[in-house]
Design an enzyme around this catalytic site. Structure first.
Site, PDB file in Angstrom:
ATOM      1  N   HIS A   1       0.820  -1.212   0.000  1.00  0.00           N
ATOM      2  CA  HIS A   1       0.000   0.000   0.000  1.00  0.00           C
ATOM      3  C   HIS A   1       0.855   1.264   0.000  1.00  0.00           C
ATOM      4  O   HIS A   1       0.436   2.292  -0.537  1.00  0.00           O
ATOM      5  CB  HIS A   1      -0.989  -0.033   1.179  1.00  0.00           C
ATOM      6  CG  HIS A   1      -1.987  -1.148   1.036  1.00  0.00           C
ATOM      7  ND1 HIS A   1      -2.570  -1.796   2.089  1.00  0.00           N
ATOM      8  CD2 HIS A   1      -2.486  -1.749  -0.097  1.00  0.00           C
ATOM      9  CE1 HIS A   1      -3.393  -2.731   1.630  1.00  0.00           C
ATOM     10  NE2 HIS A   1      -3.348  -2.719   0.317  1.00  0.00           N
TER      11      HIS A   1
ATOM     12  N   HIS B   1      -7.363  -7.583  -8.374  1.00  0.00           N
ATOM     13  CA  HIS B   1      -7.706  -8.453  -7.239  1.00  0.00           C
ATOM     14  C   HIS B   1      -7.994  -7.528  -6.059  1.00  0.00           C
ATOM     15  O   HIS B   1      -7.143  -7.307  -5.201  1.00  0.00           O
ATOM     16  CB  HIS B   1      -6.546  -9.385  -6.906  1.00  0.00           C
ATOM     17  CG  HIS B   1      -6.195 -10.353  -7.997  1.00  0.00           C
ATOM     18  ND1 HIS B   1      -5.608  -9.971  -9.172  1.00  0.00           N
ATOM     19  CD2 HIS B   1      -6.358 -11.696  -8.076  1.00  0.00           C
ATOM     20  CE1 HIS B   1      -5.413 -11.049  -9.925  1.00  0.00           C
ATOM     21  NE2 HIS B   1      -5.864 -12.102  -9.276  1.00  0.00           N
TER      22      HIS B   1
ATOM     23  N   SER C   1      -6.451  -1.786  -0.787  1.00  0.00           N
ATOM     24  CA  SER C   1      -5.935  -0.984  -1.903  1.00  0.00           C
ATOM     25  C   SER C   1      -7.016  -0.101  -2.553  1.00  0.00           C
ATOM     26  O   SER C   1      -6.739   1.070  -2.873  1.00  0.00           O
ATOM     27  CB  SER C   1      -5.252  -1.871  -2.948  1.00  0.00           C
ATOM     28  OG  SER C   1      -6.064  -2.972  -3.298  1.00  0.00           O
TER      29      SER C   1
ATOM     30  N   GLU D   1     -13.147  -8.319  -8.452  1.00  0.00           N
ATOM     31  CA  GLU D   1     -13.019  -9.266  -7.334  1.00  0.00           C
ATOM     32  C   GLU D   1     -13.848 -10.486  -7.706  1.00  0.00           C
ATOM     33  O   GLU D   1     -15.001 -10.365  -8.094  1.00  0.00           O
ATOM     34  CB  GLU D   1     -13.499  -8.608  -6.030  1.00  0.00           C
ATOM     35  CG  GLU D   1     -13.648  -9.530  -4.841  1.00  0.00           C
ATOM     36  CD  GLU D   1     -12.400 -10.339  -4.486  1.00  0.00           C
ATOM     37  OE1 GLU D   1     -11.318  -9.754  -4.338  1.00  0.00           O
ATOM     38  OE2 GLU D   1     -12.510 -11.579  -4.364  1.00  0.00           O
TER      39      GLU D   1
ATOM     40  N   GLY E   1      -9.833 -11.132 -12.553  1.00  0.00           N
ATOM     41  CA  GLY E   1      -8.956  -9.982 -12.805  1.00  0.00           C
ATOM     42  C   GLY E   1      -8.111 -10.131 -14.059  1.00  0.00           C
ATOM     43  O   GLY E   1      -7.839  -9.155 -14.767  1.00  0.00           O
TER      44      GLY E   1
ATOM     45  N   ASP F   1      -2.582  -7.940  -7.715  1.00  0.00           N
ATOM     46  CA  ASP F   1      -2.261  -8.372  -6.349  1.00  0.00           C
ATOM     47  C   ASP F   1      -2.984  -9.695  -6.052  1.00  0.00           C
ATOM     48  O   ASP F   1      -3.942  -9.732  -5.279  1.00  0.00           O
ATOM     49  CB  ASP F   1      -2.720  -7.256  -5.380  1.00  0.00           C
ATOM     50  CG  ASP F   1      -2.470  -7.616  -3.932  1.00  0.00           C
ATOM     51  OD1 ASP F   1      -1.576  -8.439  -3.667  1.00  0.00           O
ATOM     52  OD2 ASP F   1      -3.176  -7.066  -3.064  1.00  0.00           O
TER      53      ASP F   1
END
Ligand SMILES: C[S@@+](CC[C@H](N)C(=O)[O-])C[C@H]1O[C@@H](n2cnc3c(N)ncnc32)[C@H](O)[C@@H]1O
Length: 285
Positions: free
Chosen positions: A18, A41, A110, A128, A154, A174
């Protein structure tokens, strides 16, 4: 899909990821031109650290809590937006104008951190795949016209949503690394994304457990022929057991002159996250 990020929210890997994300977004904010942030993600968006799942692992205590307790004067100024996003979520728990590692209740994912930096001209696209987590994510951003949430794979989403109309922006990849061949999935998705959008910035997070695996992955990125920057944070001792001792982010098409800021941020974080000063930081091409 068994992975739930709530068990790991706010751990050292989240802090690292982050803070790199904030440095990248700050570089995009230097120009007035709109940009698009794509999160392949995305997770839940906001994590309740007092929930049973999070309390089971208490991973945040050796992550974000350490940063909050480290002493503000030693935390690099570049990550102020990260700390501001955390404080915004924890307004009710701030005592004497301060939030401590013990008092933190909520941790921003995020999408929440990125949203806190977006201007009115910017936009974000979130994907997601978990059918319950995507509902929570939708709720976090309901009625927000700048945010699109998709129940989508994703990797497939990179085909559907790139290039963005703005032709300027950042893609965060991610994954949860549930699949044995996850790094291969990342490589093929990245290759296809770069063929659609050559000038986008791509930030890919990876765990450091097996150095050979990481080296092979980075070699494959290098072969794609685009500019890149590697940033790693290691906080544990390397053993034969291939434990999770660190993580990294490879940035393809890194913003101009970002190395110095990243190095400064990661050195500061490493001191906070590794009190015994085990491991270290690498920012390299
Ligand atoms: C590491 S977590 C993401 C954390 C989030 N990026 C953050 O920093 O707050 C990975 C997420 O990806 C989701 N996921 C797993 N496979 C996926 C896929 N193929 N496409 C989209 N999401 C996926 C998982 O349900 C999980 O929520």
């Amino acid at each position: 899909m068994n992975y739930r990020h709530i068990y790991h929210a706010g751990n050292f890997a989240d802090v690292f990821k982050h803070c790199v994300l904030v440095v990248l977004l700050e570089s995009l904010l230097r120009k007035e031109k709109p940009f698009c942030y794509v999160d392949t993600h995305a997770g839940l968006g906001i994590y309740d650290l007092q929930q049973e799942s999070s309390q089971k692992t208490l991973e945040y205590l050796s992550g974000v809590s350490r940063v909050l307790d480290y002493g503000h004067k030693d935390i690099p100024v570049e990550i102020t937006p990260y700390l501001t996003a955390i404080k915004k979520l924890n307004q009710a728990y701030i005592v004497n104008d301060d939030l401590t590692g013990d008092n933190i209740h909520f941790y921003p994912g995020s999408p929440f951190i990125a949203r806190s930096l977006l201007r009115s001209q910017d936009r974000m696209v979130l994907m997601e795949l978990h059918q319950e987590d995507v509902l929570t994510l939708r709720e976090v951003f309901s009625r927000d016209k700048q945010v699109a949430v998709h129940h989508y794979d994703g990797y497939q989403g990179l085909k559907a949503f790139l290039p963005p109309a703005e032709r300027r922006g950042l893609v965060l990849i991610d994954p949860s690394f549930e699949q044995k061949n996850e790094l291969d999935l990342v490589l093929s998705a990245l290759e296809s994304a770069l063929s659609r959008w050559q000038t986008g910035i791509y930030a890919i997070w990876y765990p450091i457990k097996d150095f050979t695996l990481v080296d092979n992955f980075l070699r494959a990125i290098r072969k794609m022929g685009f500019p890149y920057l590697i940033s790693d944070l290691i906080i544990g001792k390397q053993t034969m057991l291939k434990e999770f001792i660190g993580c990294g982010m490879v940035i393809v098409n890194p913003p101009w002159q970002i190395e110095a800021a990243l190095e400064k941020v990661l050195q500061g974080l490493w001191k906070a996250l590794s009190p015994e000063l085990i491991g270290g930081v690498r920012v390299t091409k």
